[in-house]
Motif scaffolding. Structure first.
Motif, PDB file in Angstrom:
ATOM      1  N   UNK A 126       1.034  -1.277   0.102  1.00  0.00           N
ATOM      2  CA  UNK A 126       0.174   0.009  -0.004  1.00  0.00           C
ATOM      3  C   UNK A 126       0.796   1.108   0.080  1.00  0.00           C
ATOM      4  N   UNK A 127       1.041   1.939  -1.148  1.00  0.00           N
ATOM      5  CA  UNK A 127       1.802   3.223  -1.269  1.00  0.00           C
ATOM      6  C   UNK A 127       0.823   4.136  -0.998  1.00  0.00           C
ATOM      7  N   UNK A 128       1.024   4.891   0.232  1.00  0.00           N
ATOM      8  CA  UNK A 128       0.024   5.870   0.374  1.00  0.00           C
ATOM      9  C   UNK A 128       0.341   6.630   1.542  1.00  0.00           C
ATOM     10  N   UNK A 129      -0.267   7.176   2.462  1.00  0.00           N
ATOM     11  CA  UNK A 129      -0.156   7.973   3.597  1.00  0.00           C
ATOM     12  C   UNK A 129       0.369   7.410   4.881  1.00  0.00           C
ATOM     13  N   UNK A 130       0.764   6.280   4.573  1.00  0.00           N
ATOM     14  CA  UNK A 130       1.043   5.255   5.957  1.00  0.00           C
ATOM     15  C   UNK A 130      -0.311   4.538   6.221  1.00  0.00           C
ATOM     16  N   UNK A 131      -0.230   3.814   7.543  1.00  0.00           N
ATOM     17  CA  UNK A 131      -1.251   3.177   7.995  1.00  0.00           C
ATOM     18  C   UNK A 131      -1.239   3.050   9.598  1.00  0.00           C
ATOM     19  N   UNK A 132      -2.281   3.397  10.266  1.00  0.00           N
ATOM     20  CA  UNK A 132      -2.383   3.423  11.675  1.00  0.00           C
ATOM     21  C   UNK A 132      -2.759   2.023  12.108  1.00  0.00           C
ATOM     22  N   UNK A 133      -1.758   1.169  12.338  1.00  0.00           N
ATOM     23  CA  UNK A 133      -1.649  -0.172  12.515  1.00  0.00           C
ATOM     24  C   UNK A 133      -2.502  -0.574  13.799  1.00  0.00           C
ATOM     25  N   UNK A 134      -2.633   0.486  14.833  1.00  0.00           N
ATOM     26  CA  UNK A 134      -3.171   0.144  16.201  1.00  0.00           C
ATOM     27  C   UNK A 134      -4.630   0.151  16.264  1.00  0.00           C
ATOM     28  N   UNK A 135      -5.306   0.480  15.061  1.00  0.00           N
ATOM     29  CA  UNK A 135      -6.800   0.137  14.979  1.00  0.00           C
ATOM     30  C   UNK A 135      -7.455  -1.026  15.325  1.00  0.00           C
ATOM     31  N   UNK A 136      -8.410  -1.311  16.105  1.00  0.00           N
ATOM     32  CA  UNK A 136      -8.608  -2.641  16.315  1.00  0.00           C
ATOM     33  C   UNK A 136      -9.062  -3.691  15.057  1.00  0.00           C
ATOM     34  N   UNK A 137      -9.541  -2.737  14.056  1.00  0.00           N
ATOM     35  CA  UNK A 137      -9.932  -3.529  12.713  1.00  0.00           C
ATOM     36  C   UNK A 137      -8.503  -3.994  11.986  1.00  0.00           C
ATOM     37  N   UNK A 167      -8.288  -5.004   3.797  1.00  0.00           N
ATOM     38  CA  UNK A 167      -8.083  -6.002   4.666  1.00  0.00           C
ATOM     39  C   UNK A 167      -8.623  -5.876   6.185  1.00  0.00           C
ATOM     40  N   UNK A 168      -9.627  -4.798   6.153  1.00  0.00           N
ATOM     41  CA  UNK A 168     -10.130  -4.653   7.557  1.00  0.00           C
ATOM     42  C   UNK A 168     -10.680  -6.184   8.153  1.00  0.00           C
ATOM     43  N   UNK A 216     -19.598  -6.969  15.272  1.00  0.00           N
ATOM     44  CA  UNK A 216     -20.597  -6.917  14.054  1.00  0.00           C
ATOM     45  C   UNK A 216     -21.280  -5.721  14.008  1.00  0.00           C
ATOM     46  N   UNK A 217     -20.808  -4.778  14.933  1.00  0.00           N
ATOM     47  CA  UNK A 217     -21.862  -3.529  14.923  1.00  0.00           C
ATOM     48  C   UNK A 217     -21.279  -2.305  14.163  1.00  0.00           C
ATOM     49  N   UNK A 218     -19.856  -2.155  14.617  1.00  0.00           N
ATOM     50  CA  UNK A 218     -19.187  -0.938  13.904  1.00  0.00           C
ATOM     51  C   UNK A 218     -17.836  -1.357  13.385  1.00  0.00           C
ATOM     52  N   UNK A 219     -17.465  -2.348  13.326  1.00  0.00           N
ATOM     53  CA  UNK A 219     -16.215  -2.741  12.609  1.00  0.00           C
ATOM     54  C   UNK A 219     -15.941  -2.639  11.126  1.00  0.00           C
ATOM     55  N   UNK A 220     -14.879  -2.540  10.499  1.00  0.00           N
ATOM     56  CA  UNK A 220     -14.772  -2.503   9.012  1.00  0.00           C
ATOM     57  C   UNK A 220     -14.356  -3.882   8.622  1.00  0.00           C
ATOM     58  N   UNK A 221     -14.899  -4.421   7.697  1.00  0.00           N
ATOM     59  CA  UNK A 221     -14.649  -5.931   7.105  1.00  0.00           C
ATOM     60  C   UNK A 221     -14.155  -5.343   5.746  1.00  0.00           C
TER      61      UNK A 221
END
Length: 373
Positions: free
Chosen positions: A75-86, A119-120, A125-130
């Motif tokens: 993923x060539x982009x602005x980076x990723x915040x890997x600490x998100x639960x998803x 790849x979330x 089931x309620x608010x996670x991004x899949x």
């Protein structure tokens, strides 16, 4: 100079558009093609409500066949915040280009949104991004610079195991060879490259690198599958279409629209195909994606949908004739070599074997002459 941003190349200040704010970020010639608009949530659960693409693309059925296990997406982009639960266990150690000491953490949110769409993990089931490929891995290459750094980032993710590369960015211009070094390197290493076609708000047509040979250029459609000219550019280089209007993620509950999102979804589908058919060459993965796309109004290719809206189930189940070259062309000059099912050239091994054989014969002749003295 913007704090946290290194020296930039000459030219207009490029930006990522996020939440209506224009944020200076990368050097001239590199623009992310995603625009977020402040759209009111449709329900008390805006994230799940915004994930209409799961049903639209038939992903529940596709996941019975593949979830992207074992595939790495660069993923060539602005980076990723890997600490998100998803994104727990979804993100590999990344790098920034050029290195400014901040690491691959995402201050803009754009790259994190792309990672979630690809790849979330959907932590509940309620608010996670899949994401489309919820068992694939994301390898982030945070982009701080211009075209040279894009090339370096592509080469780096390829060298570190990426078999799909997502480029939700663009130059703002068409038919430039600025990114050909990285694209050629990816093609030489049997990697599928997906790029955002461009947004009509900022671009007049398909921009580079999406318009380069061999690259899957993706336009945006809405939840009905209709092309949206006020959102997406069109052009003869468009290869596929995907949902890219009014999407939400856990990282950005405000609905966003753009070909960045559409490209991310296609990258996820490419990962599903690579996981299910690990011996397919990149050319055959592209052939599956383009050959099974759902073409509105009939068969053929046009400037809005390309070959059609990406169809994950079709790409995973259809009987697609094998090809020996990328149907979208290539930047790699064709040579009289054979490519195995894994996509790796055979000729270096053959050449190495011939050299070894010649050396062995020479040694034998030498020894015989010595013994005859």
């Amino acid at each position: 100079m913007t704090p946290g941003v290194g020296p930039v190349e000459a030219g207009p200040t490029p930006h990522f558009s996020k939440g209506g704010a224009v944020i200076p970020r990368m050097a001239a010639g590199v623009l992310a093609v995603s625009v977020a608009f402040a759209v009111a949530p449709a329900s008390a659960d805006p994230v799940r409500d915004g994930q209409f693409w799961i049903g639209q693309l038939g992903l529940e059925r596709a996941w019975q066949l593949s979830k992207g296990t074992g595939v790495t997406i660069g993923l060539v982009d602005t980076g990723v915040n890997a600490d998100l639960p998803d994104l727990t266990d979804a993100v590999l150690p990344g790098r920034e280009f050029p290195e400014l000491g901040a690491g691959p953490r995402d201050e803009q949110g754009h790259g994190t949104e792309m990672a979630l769409l690809i790849a979330g993990r959907g932590h509940n089931d309620s608010d996670g991004t899949l994401g489309v490929a919820p068992e694939a891995k994301i390898l982030p290459a945070k982009l701080n610079g211009g075209g040279t750094d894009v090339n370096s980032a592509i080469r780096w993710v390829v060298d570190h195991g990426a078999t799909v590369v997502n480029l939700s960015l663009g130059s703002g211009t068409a038919h430039t060879a600025d990114y050909d070094d990285g694209l050629r390197y990816a093609q030489e290493h049997d990697v599928v490259v997906v790029a955002a076609a461009g947004n009509s708000r900022t671009d007049r047509g398909v921009t580079s690198p999406a318009d380069r040979p061999g690259v899957l250029a993706v336009s945006a459609v809405d939840r009905t599958g209709a092309f949206r000219p006020e959102v997406s550019v069109q052009g003869p280089e468009v290869a596929l279409a995907a949902p890219g209007v009014d999407l939400t993620t856990a990282n950005s509950p405000r609905a966003s629209r753009g070909t960045s999102e559409a490209a991310a979804l296609v990258s996820g589908v490419a990962a599903l195909v690579r996981a299910r058919f690990p011996k397919l060459t990149a050319a055959n993965v592209v052939a599956r994606l383009t050959g099974t796309a759902a073409r509105p109004g009939g068969r053929g290719r046009d400037e809005q949908y390309g070959f059609g809206v990406v169809d994950p189930v079709g790409a995973l189940t259809a009987d697609v004739p094998p090809v020996d070259r990328n149907p979208l062309g290539t930047l790699v000059e064709r040579s009289p070599t054979t490519v195995e099912a894994t996509g790796r050239p055979v000729w270096p091994w053959v050449a190495g074997g011939l050299v070894a054989l010649a050396a062995a014969l020479g040694t034998i002749v030498f020894l015989r002459r010595q013994s005859a003295k």
